[in-house]
Scaffold this motif. Structure first.
Motif, PDB file in Angstrom:
ATOM      1  N   LEU A  41      34.716  34.615  42.882  1.00  0.00           N
ATOM      2  CA  LEU A  41      33.312  34.800  42.476  1.00  0.00           C
ATOM      3  C   LEU A  41      33.478  36.437  42.608  1.00  0.00           C
ATOM      4  O   LEU A  41      32.844  37.270  41.867  1.00  0.00           O
ATOM      5  CB  LEU A  41      32.333  34.327  43.577  1.00  0.00           C
ATOM      6  N   ALA A  42      34.110  37.110  43.499  1.00  0.00           N
ATOM      7  CA  ALA A  42      34.356  38.467  43.578  1.00  0.00           C
ATOM      8  C   ALA A  42      35.159  39.070  42.448  1.00  0.00           C
ATOM      9  O   ALA A  42      34.567  40.281  42.004  1.00  0.00           O
ATOM     10  CB  ALA A  42      35.031  38.969  45.071  1.00  0.00           C
ATOM     11  N   VAL A  43      35.957  38.552  41.984  1.00  0.00           N
ATOM     12  CA  VAL A  43      36.626  38.996  40.678  1.00  0.00           C
ATOM     13  C   VAL A  43      35.789  38.808  39.444  1.00  0.00           C
ATOM     14  O   VAL A  43      35.739  39.953  38.927  1.00  0.00           O
ATOM     15  CB  VAL A  43      37.912  38.424  40.663  1.00  0.00           C
ATOM     16  N   ILE A  44      35.045  37.785  39.387  1.00  0.00           N
ATOM     17  CA  ILE A  44      34.340  37.662  38.205  1.00  0.00           C
ATOM     18  C   ILE A  44      32.971  38.722  38.268  1.00  0.00           C
ATOM     19  O   ILE A  44      32.700  39.279  37.335  1.00  0.00           O
ATOM     20  CB  ILE A  44      33.549  36.515  38.134  1.00  0.00           C
ATOM     21  N   SER A  45      32.453  39.087  39.390  1.00  0.00           N
ATOM     22  CA  SER A  45      31.352  39.804  39.629  1.00  0.00           C
ATOM     23  C   SER A  45      31.916  41.493  39.470  1.00  0.00           C
ATOM     24  O   SER A  45      31.406  42.184  38.650  1.00  0.00           O
ATOM     25  CB  SER A  45      30.734  39.754  40.763  1.00  0.00           C
ATOM     26  N   ILE A  46      33.132  41.645  39.851  1.00  0.00           N
ATOM     27  CA  ILE A  46      33.778  42.991  39.808  1.00  0.00           C
ATOM     28  C   ILE A  46      34.069  43.196  38.185  1.00  0.00           C
ATOM     29  O   ILE A  46      33.575  44.342  37.602  1.00  0.00           O
ATOM     30  CB  ILE A  46      34.848  43.155  40.550  1.00  0.00           C
ATOM     31  N   ALA A  47      34.745  42.134  37.511  1.00  0.00           N
ATOM     32  CA  ALA A  47      34.856  42.256  36.204  1.00  0.00           C
ATOM     33  C   ALA A  47      33.473  42.520  35.254  1.00  0.00           C
ATOM     34  O   ALA A  47      33.495  43.219  34.273  1.00  0.00           O
ATOM     35  CB  ALA A  47      35.666  41.285  35.652  1.00  0.00           C
TER      36      ALA A  47
END
Length: 112
Positions: A41-47
């Motif tokens: 979820l962190a990687v998706i939100s940062i992307a």
């Protein structure tokens, strides 16, 4: 001191620990919590934030068409264009990941 009473040379603390201190680091049998969902979820939100910032900071009016009658641009439809950039980043990332897995598996086959 005779040979049978020598202290082991591998001990950094010369066996000064008590039994309670030795048992402090034994496995408890509890399963460590997996944080994979948090990381994904962190990687998706940062992307998505990167794609949104790329859309907002672009000086040109960029346009994309998914179909001949469905077009959007980066100035009027900011979130839609950010979703378009996010999907492009995601496709590229997944392609690199699949190529890595393929190369890893292919390398293992070549070694054998």
């Amino acid at each position: 001191m005779s040979n049978s009473q020598q202290k082991p040379s591998w001990s950094l603390q010369d066996n000064k620990r008590t039994q309670k201190e030795r048992e402090a680091f034994k496995p408890t049998g509890k399963v460590k919590k997996q944080s994979n969902l948090k990381y994904v979820l962190a990687v998706i939100s940062i992307a998505f934030l990167v794609s949104l910032s790329l859309t907002v900071w672009s000086k040109k009016k960029l346009e994309a068409c998914l179909f001949s009658e469905f077009c959007f641009n980066s100035k009027d439809d900011v979130f839609l264009y950010a979703a378009y950039v996010f999907s492009t980043i995601t496709i590229i990332g997944l392609t690199v990941f699949v190529a890595y897995l393929f190369g890893k598996r292919f390398g293992e086959q070549v070694k054998q």
